[in-house]
Design an enzyme around this catalytic site. Sequence first.
Site, PDB file in Angstrom:
ATOM      1  CE  LYS A  84      14.232   1.869 -31.929  1.00 24.57           C
ATOM      2  NZ  LYS A  84      15.453   1.535 -32.696  1.00 24.57           N
ATOM      3  CB  SER A 159      14.146   0.854 -36.297  1.00 28.63           C
ATOM      4  OG  SER A 159      15.219   0.818 -35.378  1.00 28.63           O
ATOM      5  CB  SER A 183      17.957   2.299 -35.942  1.00 28.41           C
ATOM      6  OG  SER A 183      17.412   1.423 -36.874  1.00 28.41           O
TER       7      SER A 183
HETATM    8  N1  GLN Z   1      17.638  -0.584 -41.316  1.00 23.72           N
HETATM    9  C1  GLN Z   1      18.503  -1.537 -40.674  1.00 23.72           C
HETATM   10  C2  GLN Z   1      17.769  -2.830 -40.455  1.00 23.72           C
HETATM   11  O1  GLN Z   1      16.627  -2.907 -40.791  1.00 23.72           O
HETATM   12  C3  GLN Z   1      19.047  -0.982 -39.394  1.00 23.72           C
HETATM   13  C4  GLN Z   1      18.059  -0.964 -38.292  1.00 23.72           C
HETATM   14  C5  GLN Z   1      18.666  -0.592 -36.967  1.00 23.72           C
HETATM   15  O2  GLN Z   1      19.695   0.056 -36.886  1.00 23.72           O
HETATM   16  N2  GLN Z   1      18.022  -1.051 -35.929  1.00 23.72           N
HETATM   17  O3  GLN Z   1      18.314  -3.772 -39.978  1.00 23.72           O
END
Ligand code: GLN
Length: 494
Positions: A84, A159, A183
Site C-alpha cells: 500500500k 482505504s 482499512s
Molecule cells: N474509513 C475510516 C476513515 O476514513 C478508516 C480508514 C482507515 O482505516 N485508514 O478514517
Amino acid sequence: MSDFVDLTLPEMIAALRRGEFSSRELALAYLDRIEQLNRHLHVFLTLTPELALRQAEEADRRLSAWRKDPGPLPPLLGVPVAIKDVLCVAGVQATAGSRILEGFAPPFNATAVERLLAAGVVVLGKTNTDEFAMGSSTENSAYGVTHNPWDLERVPGGSSGGSAAAVAARLAPLALGSDTGGSVRQPASFCGVTGIKPTYGRVSRYGLIAYGSSLDTVGVFGRSAADAALAFAQIAGYDPRDATTLNLPVPEVSLDGREGLRGLRVGVPEEYFIAGIQPEVEAAVRQAVEALESLGAEARPVSLPHTRYALPVYYLIAPAEASANLARYDGIRYGPRLAAETMWDVFRRTRGDEFGAEVKRRIMLGTYALSAGYYDAYYGQAQKVRTLIKRDFERAFESVDVIAAPVAPTTAFKIGGHGDDPLSMYLEDVFTLPANLAGVPGLAIPVGFDRDGLPVGMQLMGAHFREEILFRAAHAYQQVTNWHVMKPNLEGLL
Ligand code: GLN
C-alpha cells in the site's frame, strides 16, 4: 501462466524451491497480468519492475545455491508482494494517495517492508489508497478510484482498496495494507479476500505514513488465513523504532486444521446486527457462525454496550490526531512547493492546492476538536468513551475467545454511491472502528455472496495479542468452505 497465480502461498514456495519455475518467471507472470489488468482496475499507482526483477534474480541465485547445499532459507524467498502506498519502500515514490507527496521517495524502508524483504519477497509496486488512508472506498485517492474486481462499477472498499483488489484479481499473492478504522478488513470484505488487522503494538508503524497514530496498524491481505498468517508472522514483533510495539514473543500460528475448534467460545455481539444491515450480510455471517459451531465451537451472545459510540468517538480522535500528523506537509520538507511571497503563503498555497477535500475536512474537524476551550469537551471526552469501548471488549473476552461479526453493513457499493455525503460514508465503518479504538486484532474472511455476486465478509476479533486464535478459527473454517477460493472473472479483460 494463470496457474502460477492461483497457487497458495505454501504451494508457491514449495514450487520455487523445487525449481518448477523461477522467481523471475513468477515475477514476470505477475507483471504481465498487471500490465493487462491495471488499466481496467487501477490497482497500482507505481510499478517497480526493475526492483522486482533484481530481487527475483537474487532469490533465484539463493535458491539454486540452496539446491546444491540445503540449509535454512528465508521463509518467503521469491514471493511477489504489493505494498500500500502509505508504507515506505526505499527509493520508491510514496504518495499516500496525495498530491502533496507526489515525487517524494523515502530513503528508507518501513519496518514491515524491511522484514518482508528480509524474508525474501519481491516487490511488484505500490497500491492505491484513499488520500492519507482517509476513506472507505479508495474514491478519495488523488489519483483516481480503484475498481472492484468483482464488479468494475463498484468500489473495492478502502482505504487499502488497491491492496485488496490486487490480491482478489491475482495481481499479487500477498499485499500489505494499513488499518486505522477498518482499512484492511473492509476492503478485504468487499473484495472477497482475507485480511488481518493486528493488535495495536504488534507490528511496527515505523515507515507507515501516519494518520491517527493511536489507531494505525499495519496489516496483511492474502487469499486465505493460512497465507496471511505466514506473512503476519514475518512482520510482527518488537521494533526499537516504534516505542508502541511490545516486546512479546510472536506465537507460532499452528494451522494443521484437523484439530477442529472444540471448546472455542465464539461471542456474537447483538450490537452488530442492527437495523439497516443488508439482510444477505447478516444471513451469511450467521451461517458462518453455524459452520464454526459444526467444527466444535460454542456460539453464545455477548454484549458490547458502547458500540454505538464508536463512530462519533473515532471521528473525533482520528481527525484530531490526523490534524497534528499532517502539519508536517508544509511544502518545504516533502513533495511539491507552490511559490509565494512569504513563508506563510507557501504553506497556505501548497496545503490549499495539494490536499484533497476529505483531508482538509478532517484537518479542520481535528483542529477544532483540539482547540483551546474545546479540547476537554471533544477530544478529552472521546478518550474517556474510548476507554469504555475498550472495557466492553475486555469484559467480553472474559467469557469468549473470539467475537464474530459482520465487517461492514453492506457489500461493495457503486462508485459515487455515497456521493458528496461524508456522513453516509462514515457509516460504512460502524463495525470496524471499535477494534481500532480498543486496539484488539481483527481478521476478515469471505463467508458468502449477495444476490449481485458480491462478496460478504465476517470479522473475527480477539483479545489483545491473540491473533493466533483468529487465524486458527479462520483456517478451520476455510478447510470446510470454499468462499476464499472463489475468484472474480476477469478473463474478458485479458
Ligand atoms: N474509513 C475510516 C476513515 O476514513 C478508516 C480508514 C482507515 O482505516 N485508514 O478514517
